[in-house]
Write an enzyme that holds these catalytic residues in place. Structure first.
Site, short mmCIF file in Angstrom:
data_model
loop_
_atom_site.label_atom_id
_atom_site.label_comp_id
_atom_site.label_asym_id
_atom_site.label_seq_id
_atom_site.Cartn_x
_atom_site.Cartn_y
_atom_site.Cartn_z
N ASP A 18 26.28 -49.17 2.65
CA ASP A 18 27.24 -48.54 1.76
C ASP A 18 28.62 -49.00 2.22
OD1 ASP A 18 28.35 -46.64 -0.12
OD2 ASP A 18 28.75 -45.34 1.60
N ASP A 20 32.24 -47.42 1.25
CA ASP A 20 33.29 -46.44 1.52
C ASP A 20 32.88 -45.44 2.58
OD1 ASP A 20 34.41 -47.80 -0.56
OD2 ASP A 20 34.20 -46.20 -2.04
N ASP A 192 27.10 -42.93 4.54
CA ASP A 192 27.73 -41.67 4.96
C ASP A 192 27.35 -40.50 4.06
OD1 ASP A 192 30.46 -40.91 3.08
OD2 ASP A 192 29.54 -42.87 2.83
#
Length: 279
Positions: A18, A20, A192
Site C-alpha cells: 500500500d 499512503d 496500514d
C-alpha cells in the site's frame, strides 16, 4: 527477516505495498493539493478542505465511510481537469513533495525485496496519475491504482473506471499472480489500513505497518507482524551505497498493466463463478 535470495527454480514472488502511510507518511493525492491550486485546478476553499481531509487521515486513518466520501469528493473535484496538465504538475513537484516523506524503513524493505529477487508492486487507492510517478521514483516494478475515465477532450469526466480499494485490491493481486506467475503463498504484503485486510490475507507473509486500530486488532488476532515506520527521509540522503535500481518493467506496466490486470480479473472471476456453479 527476508530471505536473501529467491530460489529461481520455484514460481516467482512479489511484495505488495500500500502507498499512503505505508511507504509515504501522508496521503499521496492530498499532498498535491497546493500544487493543483497553484496550477489553477482548484480554489482556496478546496485547498482548505483537502488540508482538513489530510489531517483526519493522519490523525487516525479513514474508515470505509470516510473513504467513500473522500472518493466522491475527489471524483467531483477533478471533473474537467486536463489530464496532461495534472501529469505535468505531478512531474514538476514530485521530488519536492514526495521524496521528503518516503519512509526510510519502507525504502529499505523495497531494496531488500529487490535484492532477494522479488518484484515490488505498489497497490494504491490514489489515482494512477499520482501513483505511477511515485512508483517510478521508488523503483517499483508495477503499479495498481485507481483510474478515472478520460473524455475525448483529454479531461476527467468525474467518473471512476477502476477503483483500487478494499476487496478490489485483493482481486488485482490475484490477477497479477495469474498474469505474472506469482506464488502468493510466498509473497509479502504491507498496509496500514483494515480496509486492506483482503489484500493482506491473500499472501503468505502479511505485515501491518503503522496500523489503524482495526488493523492492529486484526493483526494481533492473526499473529501478523506489526511494523512501525517513523523515519521519513529523502532517498538521496540515505546511505551512499543505496540506489533505487532502474525498473524498466514499470514503463511497460503503465502501458499494458491495465489490460493485464483486467484480463487476469476476468480469468480469476470466471474460475470463481465456475467453482461456485459446480459446488
Amino acid at each position: 527477516m527476508l530471505c536473501l535470495v529467491e530460489d529461481h527454480s520455484l514460481p516467482r514472488t512479489a511484495a505488495f505495498f500500500d502507498l499512503d502511510k505505508t511507504v509515504i507518511a501522508k496521503s499521496s493525492t492530498l499532498t498535491f493539493s497546493k500544487s493543483f491550486y497553484q496550477g489553477g485546478l482548484i480554489n482556496r476553499r478546496a485547498v482548505l478542505r483537502t488540508a482538513y481531509a489530510q489531517f483526519v487521515f493522519l490523525a487516525g486513518g479513514a474508515d470505509h465511510d470516510q473513504m467513500e466520501r473522500m472518493r466522491e469528493y475527489l471524483s467531483a473535484l477533478c471533473k474537467g481537469w486536463n489530464v496532461q496538465q495534472v501529469k505535468e504538475i505531478v512531474a514538476e513537484t514530485l521530488h519536492d513533495l514526495i521524496d521528503p516523506i518516503i519512509y526510510d524503513e519502507a525504502a529499505t524493505l523495497i531494496e531488500e525485496h529487490h535484492t532477494a529477487g522479488r518484484d515490488v508492486v505498489i497497490v494504491s487507492t490514489s489515482g494512477a496519475e499520482v501513483v505511477e510517478p511515485i512508483g517510478e521514483l521508488l523503483g517499483a516494478d508495477r503499479v495498481v491504482a485507481t483510474r478515472m475515465i478520460v473524455g475525448d477532450d483529454g479531461c476527467f469526466t468525474g467518473e471512476v473506471e477502476y477503483y483500487a480499494y478494499g476487496p478490489t485490491k485483493a482481486e488485482a493481486v490475484q490477477a497479477l499472480a495469474v498474469s505474472e506467475g506469482y506464488d502468493l503463498s510466498r509473497c509479502y504484503a504491507y498496509s496500514d489500513s483494515a480496509t486492506d485486510v483482503p489484500m493482506l490475507e491473500s499472501v503468505g507473509h502479511p505485515h501491518a505497518v503503522n496500523p489503524d486500530r482495526a488493523l492492529r486488532r486484526e493483526a494481533a488476532l492473526r499473529e501478523w507482524p506489526i511494523l512501525a515506520f517513523d523515519r521519513p527521509v529523502r532517498l538521496k540522503q540515505r546511505l551512499p551505497t543505496f540506489s533505487m535500481p532502474p525498473r524498466p518493467a514499470l514503463v511497460a506496466a503503465a502501458a499494458v498493466g491495465a489490460a493485464a490486470v483486467t484480463a487476469g480479473l476476468v480469468w480469476y472471476t470466471s474460475r470463481r463463478r465456475a467453482a461456485a456453479t459446480t459446488a
